[in-house]
Design an enzyme around this catalytic site. Sequence first.
Site, mmCIF file in Angstrom:
data_model
loop_
_atom_site.group_PDB
_atom_site.id
_atom_site.type_symbol
_atom_site.label_atom_id
_atom_site.label_comp_id
_atom_site.label_asym_id
_atom_site.label_seq_id
_atom_site.Cartn_x
_atom_site.Cartn_y
_atom_site.Cartn_z
ATOM 1 N N SER A 109 34.965 44.885 81.859
ATOM 2 C CA SER A 109 33.870 45.054 80.904
ATOM 3 C C SER A 109 32.681 45.632 81.654
ATOM 4 O O SER A 109 32.845 46.575 82.428
ATOM 5 C CB SER A 109 33.546 43.719 80.226
ATOM 6 O OG SER A 109 32.588 43.883 79.199
ATOM 7 N N HIS A 159 36.063 47.412 77.978
ATOM 8 C CA HIS A 159 35.263 47.242 76.765
ATOM 9 C C HIS A 159 34.420 48.498 76.519
ATOM 10 O O HIS A 159 33.438 48.739 77.216
ATOM 11 C CB HIS A 159 34.327 46.037 76.911
ATOM 12 C CG HIS A 159 35.022 44.725 76.779
ATOM 13 N ND1 HIS A 159 34.410 43.538 77.066
ATOM 14 C CD2 HIS A 159 36.270 44.400 76.378
ATOM 15 C CE1 HIS A 159 35.243 42.527 76.852
ATOM 16 N NE2 HIS A 159 36.388 43.033 76.439
ATOM 17 N N ASP A 188 35.979 37.208 77.828
ATOM 18 C CA ASP A 188 37.218 37.841 77.381
ATOM 19 C C ASP A 188 38.147 37.951 78.589
ATOM 20 O O ASP A 188 37.716 38.252 79.698
ATOM 21 C CB ASP A 188 36.924 39.231 76.800
ATOM 22 C CG ASP A 188 38.132 39.829 76.086
ATOM 23 O OD1 ASP A 188 39.048 39.068 75.711
ATOM 24 O OD2 ASP A 188 38.153 41.062 75.896
#
Length: 331
Positions: free
Chosen positions: A12, A39, A130
């Site tokens: 991310s 992401h 996540d």
Amino acid sequence: MERPYAVVIGASAGGVQALMELAGGLPAGFPATVLVVQHIGAHPSILPELLASRGPNPARHAADGDLPQPGTIHVAPPDCHMVLEADRIRLVRGPKENHARPAIDPLFRSAACYWGAQTIGVLLSGQLDDGTAGMQAVKACGGFTIVQDPSTATEPEMPRNALNNVAIDLCLPVGEIAAALVSRVAGVSVAGPAAAPAPELVAREVRINQGIDVMDNLLQLGKASGLTCPDCGGSLFELTDARPVRYRCHTGHAYSPRSLEHAQGETVEAALWSSARALQEKEMLLRRLAAVARSSGRSAEAKVGERRADEVREQALKLTRMIEDGAERSA
């Protein structure tokens, strides 16, 4: 049918540089399938070009139905979850997980379910958490897990959360992860699927990602929490066997506690700014009506309207200051 290891990588914020370094460290013809989720939301992405420019292996955005190819880096395209099935890559524009699409957990979970012990999960720099549930799935299905050393990550929160909640096999600076992968796969392939079926939690969440009997699977996994989904407003179910606690709604949105808190914060902030705007518009209307009253000789009515407008203006200013103070404390 023989197949190589599946190396699934999640990143991310701060992850692009880490991914480029990792790609640059893999040898040409790396004998494992590599699948990457970064992401990026719905934004255009040139990540495949960046990864291919740094290493000897080709990289490309995956297409639905692609065969996973050893020595190729398959990248999740914008606004689609990328998941693995038995022998295919699937792209799913399903509900967001952890307020993200593409999200890391769906890829890791599906790889664990279908590829079992031949799965290697790698989690790099990023905010929130996540990937933690996905790494738990990889471990539960016999796979191997690696996280970037949080002290070397631009954003350490994502790898740190995984370390706090999963029995991670290796924690390494990103510059050492490629060598660890080479050593782990060592060109080995095995025949057939994993010997043991995936645990019920993993298997049912994979079916939810596939859009199969979503409500039936959800009812088997959890119970109503009394909370509502920030994305769709539906009821959130707390997953009974998930640790740390996780939530899903009947349409398929999924949240960790951190991602749920973050999404709720965005929803609250949007509602507060909408209220501030409504107050500002009310002030404008009251001043306009007061001006009309004054021009018509109704000075008493105009004074009442102006006083009410002043009160509404003060309310809007107080609300705006509260929102801004909250944003500063959260920063």
